[in-house]
Design a protein around this motif. Structure first.
Motif, mmCIF file in Angstrom:
data_model
loop_
_atom_site.group_PDB
_atom_site.id
_atom_site.type_symbol
_atom_site.label_atom_id
_atom_site.label_comp_id
_atom_site.label_asym_id
_atom_site.label_seq_id
_atom_site.Cartn_x
_atom_site.Cartn_y
_atom_site.Cartn_z
ATOM 1 N N LYS A 7 0.931 -1.319 0.009
ATOM 2 C CA LYS A 7 0.065 0.050 -0.184
ATOM 3 C C LYS A 7 0.947 1.410 0.101
ATOM 4 N N ALA A 8 1.953 1.239 0.768
ATOM 5 C CA ALA A 8 2.762 2.252 0.823
ATOM 6 C C ALA A 8 3.343 2.748 -0.699
ATOM 7 N N ARG A 9 3.829 1.599 -1.391
ATOM 8 C CA ARG A 9 4.436 1.783 -2.671
ATOM 9 C C ARG A 9 3.659 2.281 -3.550
ATOM 10 N N GLN A 10 2.211 1.931 -3.440
ATOM 11 C CA GLN A 10 1.290 2.515 -4.336
ATOM 12 C C GLN A 10 1.085 3.840 -4.155
ATOM 13 N N ARG A 11 0.856 4.222 -2.673
ATOM 14 C CA ARG A 11 0.741 5.627 -2.365
ATOM 15 C C ARG A 11 1.877 6.380 -3.023
ATOM 16 N N LYS A 12 3.124 5.847 -2.951
ATOM 17 C CA LYS A 12 4.187 6.638 -3.370
ATOM 18 C C LYS A 12 4.423 6.784 -4.864
ATOM 19 N N ARG A 13 3.863 5.754 -5.579
ATOM 20 C CA ARG A 13 3.573 6.050 -7.109
ATOM 21 C C ARG A 13 2.669 7.088 -7.332
ATOM 22 N N GLU A 14 1.610 7.059 -6.635
ATOM 23 C CA GLU A 14 0.592 7.770 -6.931
ATOM 24 C C GLU A 14 1.188 9.363 -6.989
ATOM 25 N N LYS A 49 -1.870 0.882 -9.981
ATOM 26 C CA LYS A 49 -2.811 -0.256 -10.180
ATOM 27 C C LYS A 49 -4.135 0.246 -9.178
ATOM 28 N N ASN A 50 -5.275 -0.041 -9.629
ATOM 29 C CA ASN A 50 -6.437 0.324 -8.886
ATOM 30 C C ASN A 50 -6.510 -0.383 -7.635
ATOM 31 N N ARG A 51 -6.475 0.077 -6.540
ATOM 32 C CA ARG A 51 -6.717 -0.898 -5.294
ATOM 33 C C ARG A 51 -7.701 -0.265 -4.293
ATOM 34 N N CYS A 52 -8.252 -1.184 -3.445
ATOM 35 C CA CYS A 52 -9.239 -0.614 -2.505
ATOM 36 C C CYS A 52 -8.722 0.390 -1.715
ATOM 37 N N GLN A 53 -9.367 1.168 -1.389
ATOM 38 C CA GLN A 53 -9.003 2.461 -0.410
ATOM 39 C C GLN A 53 -8.805 1.807 0.828
ATOM 40 N N LEU A 54 -9.635 1.188 1.366
ATOM 41 C CA LEU A 54 -9.602 0.318 2.697
ATOM 42 C C LEU A 54 -8.610 -0.533 2.849
ATOM 43 N N THR A 55 -8.493 -1.718 2.023
ATOM 44 C CA THR A 55 -7.789 -2.950 2.274
ATOM 45 C C THR A 55 -6.589 -2.896 1.226
ATOM 46 N N GLY A 56 -6.549 -2.259 0.330
ATOM 47 C CA GLY A 56 -5.466 -2.474 -0.555
ATOM 48 C C GLY A 56 -5.544 -3.512 -1.588
ATOM 49 N N ARG A 57 -6.744 -4.015 -1.624
ATOM 50 C CA ARG A 57 -6.972 -5.359 -2.451
ATOM 51 C C ARG A 57 -6.993 -4.872 -3.938
ATOM 52 N N PRO A 58 -6.021 -5.511 -4.902
ATOM 53 C CA PRO A 58 -6.146 -5.166 -6.090
ATOM 54 C C PRO A 58 -7.383 -5.987 -7.021
ATOM 55 N N LYS A 59 -7.824 -7.024 -6.816
ATOM 56 C CA LYS A 59 -8.695 -7.568 -7.478
ATOM 57 C C LYS A 59 -10.303 -7.202 -6.811
ATOM 58 N N GLY A 60 -11.401 -7.364 -7.960
ATOM 59 C CA GLY A 60 -12.526 -7.062 -7.660
ATOM 60 C C GLY A 60 -13.046 -5.471 -7.179
ATOM 61 N N TYR A 61 -12.297 -4.438 -7.940
ATOM 62 C CA TYR A 61 -12.098 -3.154 -7.796
ATOM 63 C C TYR A 61 -13.187 -2.674 -8.241
ATOM 64 N N MET A 62 -14.091 -1.773 -7.637
ATOM 65 C CA MET A 62 -15.239 -0.962 -8.281
ATOM 66 C C MET A 62 -14.923 0.469 -8.317
ATOM 67 N N ARG A 63 -14.623 0.769 -9.544
ATOM 68 C CA ARG A 63 -14.012 2.247 -9.980
ATOM 69 C C ARG A 63 -14.684 3.482 -9.495
ATOM 70 N N HIS A 64 -16.069 2.999 -9.578
ATOM 71 C CA HIS A 64 -16.952 4.234 -9.121
ATOM 72 C C HIS A 64 -17.095 4.304 -7.772
ATOM 73 N N PHE A 65 -16.611 3.415 -6.789
ATOM 74 C CA PHE A 65 -16.738 3.783 -5.584
ATOM 75 C C PHE A 65 -15.361 3.543 -4.781
ATOM 76 N N GLY A 66 -14.170 3.256 -5.470
ATOM 77 C CA GLY A 66 -13.137 3.059 -4.986
ATOM 78 C C GLY A 66 -12.667 2.166 -4.119
ATOM 79 N N LEU A 67 -13.683 0.999 -4.138
ATOM 80 C CA LEU A 67 -13.633 -0.067 -3.063
ATOM 81 C C LEU A 67 -13.450 -1.559 -3.856
ATOM 82 N N CYS A 68 -12.966 -2.513 -2.935
ATOM 83 C CA CYS A 68 -13.139 -3.804 -3.687
ATOM 84 C C CYS A 68 -14.685 -4.501 -3.317
ATOM 85 N N ARG A 69 -15.062 -5.532 -3.962
ATOM 86 C CA ARG A 69 -16.403 -5.731 -3.693
ATOM 87 C C ARG A 69 -16.687 -6.331 -2.512
#
Length: 89
Positions: A7-14, A49-69
């Motif tokens: 998650k930290a690596r993703q924030r650094k990339r953003e 990579k699109n990741r869930c804002q709460l858990t950092g999960r990369p799969k099952g991401y719902m773009r409209h909400f920014g969360l995994c399923r």
């Protein structure tokens, strides 16, 4: 739940993408691909990579909400997402 390091690596990339966005756009418009190649690799938005804002999960991401399923379902059932209700017919 993703590891904190992932998650930290993703924030650094953003942050790096945001920092170099203007410079990348100017270099692309000028067609200076040699200078573009000199920028850091993580400055490219393709590496995000699109990741869930709460858990950092990369799969099952719902773009409209920014969360995994999974988190979307939990929050929707708890009534914490406005306008989302469980369907019944």
């Amino acid at each position: 739940m993703a590891k904190e390091s992932v998650k930290a690596r993703q924030r650094k990339r953003e942050a790096m993408v945001a920092r170099f966005a203007e410079k990348r756009a100017a270099l692309k418009a000028a067609g200076d691909y040699a200078a573009l190649d000199q920028l850091p690799k993580n400055a490219s938005p393709v590496r995000l990579k699109n990741r869930c804002q709460l858990t950092g999960r990369p799969k099952g991401y719902m773009r409209h909400f920014g969360l995994c399923r999974n988190m979307f379902r939990d929050l929707a059932l708890a009534g914490k997402i406005p306008g989302v209700t469980k369907a019944s017919w």
